[in-house]
Design a protein around this motif. Structure first.
Motif, PDB file in Angstrom:
ATOM      1  N   HIS B 411       0.867  -1.174   0.000  1.00  0.00           N
ATOM      2  CA  HIS B 411       0.000   0.000   0.000  1.00  0.00           C
ATOM      3  C   HIS B 411       0.905   1.225   0.000  1.00  0.00           C
ATOM      4  O   HIS B 411       1.944   1.225   0.658  1.00  0.00           O
ATOM      5  CB  HIS B 411      -0.889   0.004   1.248  1.00  0.00           C
ATOM      6  CG  HIS B 411      -1.983   1.043   1.186  1.00  0.00           C
ATOM      7  ND1 HIS B 411      -1.745   2.381   1.342  1.00  0.00           N
ATOM      8  CD2 HIS B 411      -3.317   0.919   0.967  1.00  0.00           C
ATOM      9  CE1 HIS B 411      -2.889   3.051   1.234  1.00  0.00           C
ATOM     10  NE2 HIS B 411      -3.858   2.192   0.994  1.00  0.00           N
ATOM     11  N   PRO B 412       0.525   2.275  -0.721  1.00  0.00           N
ATOM     12  CA  PRO B 412       1.369   3.476  -0.689  1.00  0.00           C
ATOM     13  C   PRO B 412       1.355   4.127   0.695  1.00  0.00           C
ATOM     14  O   PRO B 412       0.369   4.068   1.421  1.00  0.00           O
ATOM     15  CB  PRO B 412       0.727   4.396  -1.727  1.00  0.00           C
ATOM     16  CG  PRO B 412      -0.619   3.849  -1.995  1.00  0.00           C
ATOM     17  CD  PRO B 412      -0.610   2.410  -1.640  1.00  0.00           C
ATOM     18  N   ILE B 413       2.479   4.731   1.016  1.00  0.00           N
ATOM     19  CA  ILE B 413       2.635   5.440   2.283  1.00  0.00           C
ATOM     20  C   ILE B 413       2.509   6.933   2.006  1.00  0.00           C
ATOM     21  O   ILE B 413       3.011   7.434   1.001  1.00  0.00           O
ATOM     22  CB  ILE B 413       4.024   5.127   2.881  1.00  0.00           C
ATOM     23  CG1 ILE B 413       4.024   3.707   3.442  1.00  0.00           C
ATOM     24  CG2 ILE B 413       4.440   6.131   3.934  1.00  0.00           C
ATOM     25  CD1 ILE B 413       3.206   3.552   4.697  1.00  0.00           C
ATOM     26  N   ARG B 414       1.838   7.616   2.897  1.00  0.00           N
ATOM     27  CA  ARG B 414       1.658   9.057   2.743  1.00  0.00           C
ATOM     28  C   ARG B 414       3.007   9.766   2.855  1.00  0.00           C
ATOM     29  O   ARG B 414       3.797   9.452   3.756  1.00  0.00           O
ATOM     30  CB  ARG B 414       0.740   9.538   3.859  1.00  0.00           C
ATOM     31  CG  ARG B 414       0.401  10.963   3.785  1.00  0.00           C
ATOM     32  CD  ARG B 414      -0.326  11.383   5.044  1.00  0.00           C
ATOM     33  NE  ARG B 414      -0.181  12.817   5.128  1.00  0.00           N
ATOM     34  CZ  ARG B 414       0.010  13.496   6.226  1.00  0.00           C
ATOM     35  NH1 ARG B 414       0.092  12.878   7.368  1.00  0.00           N
ATOM     36  NH2 ARG B 414       0.135  14.795   6.196  1.00  0.00           N
ATOM     37  N   PRO B 415       3.303  10.728   1.955  1.00  0.00           N
ATOM     38  CA  PRO B 415       4.598  11.423   2.034  1.00  0.00           C
ATOM     39  C   PRO B 415       4.708  12.225   3.330  1.00  0.00           C
ATOM     40  O   PRO B 415       3.705  12.725   3.845  1.00  0.00           O
ATOM     41  CB  PRO B 415       4.578  12.364   0.836  1.00  0.00           C
ATOM     42  CG  PRO B 415       3.440  11.948  -0.006  1.00  0.00           C
ATOM     43  CD  PRO B 415       2.476  11.201   0.851  1.00  0.00           C
ATOM     44  N   GLY B 416       5.887  12.333   3.838  1.00  0.00           N
ATOM     45  CA  GLY B 416       6.160  13.183   5.003  1.00  0.00           C
ATOM     46  C   GLY B 416       5.853  12.481   6.311  1.00  0.00           C
ATOM     47  O   GLY B 416       5.167  11.463   6.351  1.00  0.00           O
ATOM     48  N   PRO B 417       6.370  13.071   7.387  1.00  0.00           N
ATOM     49  CA  PRO B 417       6.157  12.481   8.711  1.00  0.00           C
ATOM     50  C   PRO B 417       4.731  12.722   9.192  1.00  0.00           C
ATOM     51  O   PRO B 417       4.057  13.640   8.731  1.00  0.00           O
ATOM     52  CB  PRO B 417       7.161  13.226   9.584  1.00  0.00           C
ATOM     53  CG  PRO B 417       7.358  14.538   8.907  1.00  0.00           C
ATOM     54  CD  PRO B 417       7.193  14.293   7.437  1.00  0.00           C
ATOM     55  N   VAL B 418       4.282  11.883  10.105  1.00  0.00           N
ATOM     56  CA  VAL B 418       2.961  12.042  10.712  1.00  0.00           C
ATOM     57  C   VAL B 418       3.085  13.008  11.884  1.00  0.00           C
ATOM     58  O   VAL B 418       3.834  12.762  12.834  1.00  0.00           O
ATOM     59  CB  VAL B 418       2.421  10.685  11.207  1.00  0.00           C
ATOM     60  CG1 VAL B 418       1.097  10.893  11.951  1.00  0.00           C
ATOM     61  CG2 VAL B 418       2.236   9.733  10.033  1.00  0.00           C
ATOM     62  N   CYS B 419       2.369  14.114  11.819  1.00  0.00           N
ATOM     63  CA  CYS B 419       2.453  15.084  12.896  1.00  0.00           C
ATOM     64  C   CYS B 419       1.517  14.678  14.037  1.00  0.00           C
ATOM     65  O   CYS B 419       0.608  13.855  13.854  1.00  0.00           O
ATOM     66  CB  CYS B 419       2.124  16.480  12.400  1.00  0.00           C
ATOM     67  SG  CYS B 419       0.417  16.658  11.887  1.00  0.00           S
ATOM     68  N   SER B 420       1.728  15.293  15.182  1.00  0.00           N
ATOM     69  CA  SER B 420       0.931  14.910  16.341  1.00  0.00           C
ATOM     70  C   SER B 420      -0.537  15.287  16.157  1.00  0.00           C
ATOM     71  O   SER B 420      -1.438  14.598  16.643  1.00  0.00           O
ATOM     72  CB  SER B 420       1.496  15.567  17.603  1.00  0.00           C
ATOM     73  OG  SER B 420       1.486  16.980  17.432  1.00  0.00           O
ATOM     74  N   THR B 421      -0.789  16.368  15.423  1.00  0.00           N
ATOM     75  CA  THR B 421      -2.179  16.783  15.180  1.00  0.00           C
ATOM     76  C   THR B 421      -2.920  15.696  14.404  1.00  0.00           C
ATOM     77  O   THR B 421      -4.060  15.351  14.705  1.00  0.00           O
ATOM     78  CB  THR B 421      -2.207  18.091  14.368  1.00  0.00           C
ATOM     79  OG1 THR B 421      -1.253  18.994  14.908  1.00  0.00           O
ATOM     80  CG2 THR B 421      -3.577  18.707  14.379  1.00  0.00           C
ATOM     81  N   ALA B 422      -2.232  15.176  13.403  1.00  0.00           N
ATOM     82  CA  ALA B 422      -2.854  14.124  12.596  1.00  0.00           C
ATOM     83  C   ALA B 422      -3.087  12.880  13.439  1.00  0.00           C
ATOM     84  O   ALA B 422      -4.146  12.240  13.356  1.00  0.00           O
ATOM     85  CB  ALA B 422      -1.973  13.797  11.395  1.00  0.00           C
TER      86      ALA B 422
END
Lengths: 529, 473
Positions: B411-422
């Protein structure tokens, strides 16, 4: 949203040039072939109205007849020639069609027939085009081939022009016999568009590509049985017919409910199919489902279900603007006035295909009726005189069977006048001239029925020879017919099959010429011969 | 069966027993003794991973086009909320984005608004108007037109296409999902009978549809031509007769069946300057049993539209998701290869089963994909596509990736790091979607690292939580 929204410039794919920018996706690069109709005339439509419990067309004044999407105009000219008291109009968007139609009318010196080049939208919106109030509107070979917007324009034209009590005929492809063909028809169109040639020339290769898809195991196959039959005809389909049948951008089979709902918008009620027994509780229903259909109280549901059972591919429906309450005595009077005229077909026990089932006429019951038709018209009283034990309803049904089986056609009231006979002859002469120049039509105009009477090319060529002074003898006429076939590069066709063997072809021609000579007295009564 | 509902997502339909459209009809219906009936709720868990920006970016790159930019906040609009959790999930996992949601059905709009409020999704704009949002100065990067155009008549269809097209910014993407003509045209006449009976009766749809089903059973028993001679219709009827009446009402009475073809859609969007980019779904172009003749015939079709049309005929494809772009010119091969190589994927073969249902179940051993599973599975890594199949050239890599995505292997991974808000929004939404009043067997966990959600059962291994951005409950 309010108001138009600005958009970016359109980008490909562009509509194929063959579909013409002015034609809203309808095939314009191949003129439609001439159509003959044996049933689109006042007498036939009146008969259907009466069989469905409604009054016939009012012949107490000149009728106005409008053919919306009149094509090349032969059907329209036929109605006009067969009854010069009618005011007949044809409206078509295609200049090629209108040009051809006007030529026919001019060559036949038809003064009661006019053709206008206009779109359905113009016909709907602009009442200065064509007649303002009409008794009959015919929409033949059009409705399921044009865009939904144009379908709405057609209904609007009906709404604005059809007189209360007027009739509208609509022919359309039914999804119950076409549904699995819909994606294939689109693929055909796309293939022809990619090919770039005109539709009639590009069709054979496009058809071959889809036949290859089937051979290669594409999962969209098998198609339904009706569609499979259609596909089987692709190999030797006439290109012009196929172009119009399949290659328009809006080809989309419909369901009876869609059309009934649409025409309701023009205050028109569905009477039924125009087959003379479509309304009949026995002959109008497939046997295995008759009880189910008879018990359906909703007429549209009944039609929908019947179409599913029969897998109908084509519907030819009649609507009336305002269905009136009628009494049994009134209906009986109208039915009593129904008269049918013989077409010269000898009695045979071959199966007759009705809309819902196949029947074989009984020699004891129907044989005497066909014999009687050889010398006189038949009505209910005449049938009851031959079969005194029958009921009134039996007699009406028998008249319907004779018409459905091709032994008779509804007659125009009274004997055709001199003007009708003369105008019909003039149009038949035009058709005869065209036959000599390799443009064949399978019929001739009859002022006695108000419509075409179907005759095949062999019969027509034999008749031409007799009219040119040839002796009315089988051998001489067969030789003439075969000479013309050879000169025009034609092959004799029998029951849909081309006959290449010369002896077999001669045998077929001999039988048909003999039948024609037997039929001549009837053709004389029909005002043709 | 050939003509099935869109079944790629975690859930496959709205649970109609809780649809306000059916619950409101009989206020006097008896409920549990002395207990007020719970408020009606849509099943908001219905989620379609193939409509997320992450997945669509992958599909765009696979089509040789530039994926949507990731260096600025996304503006996305959902026209059609039949899969209502999808825009909510996108809003949660992209807290910097502005996500709009609209549906012609006010019940769905109300449910969307409730979902937004319950999950505290401030960036989810529920457009509470009967018509879609109008174009504004700030245009959208992505417009998803989901399961709408195949259920409306042509004028409304034109309006929807116009809305989707005119909301786009240059370079923006539109994804349209629909039931196809080739898959559904034979079903339509039978559905017409069903709908005719349902709509002509003044009784409750559940009762009138029961009558319609009885009629169809009678016709089926009597071998009525259309039902007896068409294999597709026969198969569909078997499924129809097994459905609860409420599901039949929801699928075929509340929602009309007006299938659309790829060519019709391409033509409709072209009028607004919006061109076809490629398939949004990544299921096979051709049937598994396609012989060389069929493969060759589809490949050498004379135009792009004809190629897709032949492909649909070859597969008898029932449902499509098509990607369109405003002003997206095809890239040269080198740039297209780079966009593809930069994508990151992760393995999806969880112990005990795939985390997503597969579009195309493997029919035979696939060594290339098996090796990939083993290599990428250790520790739940995100692997750049460029590192996969190092021996393959770009075309072959594209083909292999498509197969792997279609089979749910990766499955594709979302670009960029996962922020705490997300992560926080995802956790809130997961809790809301797990509301006990919502029926249905499936639960899902919002996974910001994925840009979407995964099924909760079997549980997501803890080793993957970090990559997927899942906060442990």
């Amino acid at each position: 949203m309010t108001g138009p929204t600005p958009t970016w410039s359109p980008q490909g794919p562009r509509p194929a040039p063959r579909l013409g920018g002015w034609a809203d996706g309808y095939t314009t690069d191949a003129a439609y072939e001439d159509q003959i109709n044996v049933d689109l005339c006042p007498a036939w439509l009146s008969m259907v109205a009466v069989l469905n419990g409604q009054p016939p067309l009012d012949r107490g004044r000149p009728l106005v007849w409008l053919d919306l999407g009149s094509g090349t105009g032969l059907g329209t000219c036929t109605v006009a020639a067969a009854d010069p008291t009618l005011e007949v109009w044809g409206i078509d968007y295609s200049p090629a069609h209108v040009d051809r139609a006007r030529s026919l009318a001019r060559d036949a010196q038809l003064t009661n027939c006019r053709f206008v080049e206009a779109s359905f939208e113009e016909a709907a919106r602009d009442l200065t085009i064509g007649p303002v109030e009409v008794d009959v509107i015919v929409v033949n070979g059009v409705y399921s081939w044009v865009s939904p917007a144009n379908q709405r324009h057609i209904v609007e034209a009906v709404s604005r022009r059809l007189r209360p009590g007027g009739l509208v005929f609509v022919m359309y492809e039914s999804a119950t016999g076409w549904s699995s063909m819909t994606p294939l028809a689109e693929a055909l169109r796309l293939a022809v568009d990619a090919d770039g040639r005109p539709g009639d020339l590009g069709f054979p290769d496009a058809a071959r590509a889809l036949l290859d898809l089937r051979a290669n195991g594409a999962h969209c196959f098998p198609l339904g049985p009706r569609e499979t039959e259609q596909m089987a005809g692709w190999a030797d389909a006439d290109g012009r017919y196929a172009a119009h049948e399949y290659l328009g951008a809006h080809f989309a089979p419909l369901l009876v409910g869609d059309v009934v709902d649409a025409l309701a918008g023009a205050k028109c009620s569905h009477l039924g199919g125009i087959g003379p027994l479509d309304h009949h509780p026995y002959y109008g229903n497939p046997l295995a489902h008759a009880d189910l259909l008879r018990s359906a109280e909703d007429p549209v549901l009944r039609e929908l279900v019947r179409d599913l059972i029969l897998q109908r591919a084509l519907r030819r429906d009649l609507f009336r603007r305002g269905c009136v309450h009628t009494t049994v005595p009134e209906q009986r009077a109208w039915l009593s006035a129904l008269t049918v005229r013989g077409l010269g077909k000898p009695f045979e026990e071959a199966p007759v295909e009705l809309t819902a089932l196949e029947v074989t006429l009984e020699p004891d019951f129907h044989g005497p009726l066909t014999e009687a038709l050889a010398t006189a018209d038949l009505d209910v009283d005449a049938v009851l005189a031959i079969h005194p034990g029958w009921s009134f309803a039996d007699a009406v049904t028998a008249l319907g069977l004779l018409v459905a089986a091709g032994y008779a056609a509804p007659a125009t009231p009274g004997a055709p006048g001199d003007a009708a006979v003369a105008a019909s002859r003039r149009l038949n002469e035009v058709l005869r001239w065209e036959r000599r120049h390799n443009r064949a039509h399978n019929g001739l105009v009859s002022p006695a029925t108000g419509a075409m009477v179907a005759l095949d090319l062999v019969e027509l060529l034999a008749l031409d020879a007799v009219w040119d002074g040839a002796p009315p003898q089988v051998d001489a006429l067969v030789a003439h017919v075969l000479d013309v076939f050879a000169a025009q590069g034609r092959v004799v066709r029998h029951e849909g099959t081309l006959i290449h063997d010369p002896e077999a072809a001669r045998s077929v021609v001999e039988r048909r010429v003999a039948a024609l000579l037997h039929r001549r007295p009837a053709l004389r009564r029909l005002g043709i011969d | 069966m050939a003509a099935g509902e869109g079944d790629v997502g975690i859930e496959t339909g709205i649970e109609t027993g809780t649809d306000p459209g059916t619950d409101r009809t009989d206020p006097a219906a008896p409920g549990p003794a002395d207990a007020p009936a719970p408020p009606p709720r849509l099943d908001t868990r219905l989620f379609r991973h193939e409509l997320t920006p992450t997945w669509l970016a992958t599909a765009t790159a696979l089509a040789g086009r530039r994926p949507p930019p990731t260096d600025r906040p996304l503006r996305a609009a959902w026209l059609g909320c039949r899969a209502p959790s999808t825009p909510a999930v996108v809003a949660a996992v992209h807290p910097e984005a502005e996500v709009w949601a609209w549906d012609p059905d006010p019940a769905r709009v109300a449910a969307m608004a409730q979902l937004r409020d319950d999950a505290g999704l401030a960036n989810l704009v529920v457009h509470e108007q009967p018509r879609p949002p109008a174009p504004s100065a700030a245009a959208f990067d992505l417009v998803v037109l989901d399961a709408l155009i195949d259920s409306v008549e042509d004028r409304a269809r034109h309006e929807l296409v116009r809305s989707a097209a005119t909301l786009l910014r240059p370079g923006g993407l539109a994804c349209v999902t629909y039931r196809t003509v080739v898959g559904w045209s034979e079903i339509a006449p039978v559905v017409a009978v069903l709908r005719h009976v349902a709509h002509r009766s003044s009784r409750d749809h559940a009762d009138s549809v029961a009558d319609a089903l009885a009629l169809l059973r009678e016709l089926d028993d009597r071998q009525a031509g259309y039902l007896a001679t068409r294999p597709v219709v026969r198969a569909w009827l078997r499924e129809l007769f097994d459905l609860p009446v409420a599901d039949v009402v929801e699928r075929y009475v509340h929602r009309d069946l007006r299938p659309v073809s790829h060519a019709q859609l391409v033509e409709a969007f072209a009028a607004f300057g919006v061109g076809y980019l490629g398939p949004g779904r990544l299921d096979p172009d051709l049937p598994a049993d396609a012989g060389p003749g069929l493969v060759e015939q589809v490949r050498r079709a004379g135009s792009s539209v004809l190629r897709e049309t032949f492909g649909d005929l070859a597969v008898r494809r029932s449902d499509r998701a098509d990607l369109f772009g405003l002003g997206a010119e095809p890239a040269d091969g080198e740039r297209a290869d780079r966009w593809l190589a930069d994508l990151r994927v992760t393995s999806f073969q969880a112990p005990g089963g795939a985390l997503l249902p597969t579009v195309a179940p493997a029919t035979a051993a696939d060594p290339a994909l098996d090796a990939l599973t083993t290599a990428a599975d250790a520790g739940g890594r995100a692997v750049p596509v460029g590192e996969l199949w190092p021996e393959a050239d770009a075309d072959e890599r594209r083909h292999l990736l498509r197969r792997a995505l279609a089979r749910g292997v990766v499955h594709p991974i979302r670009p960029g790091p996962v922020c705490s808000t997300a992560a926080a929004a995802a956790a809130r939404l997961t809790a809301v979607l797990d509301h006990p009043s919502v029926p249905g067997p499936q639960r899902c966990v919002v996974a910001p690292g994925l840009g979407g959600a995964v099924a909760a059962d079997p549980p997501v291994p803890a080793a993957r939580h970090a990559l997927l951005g899942i906060t442990a409950p």
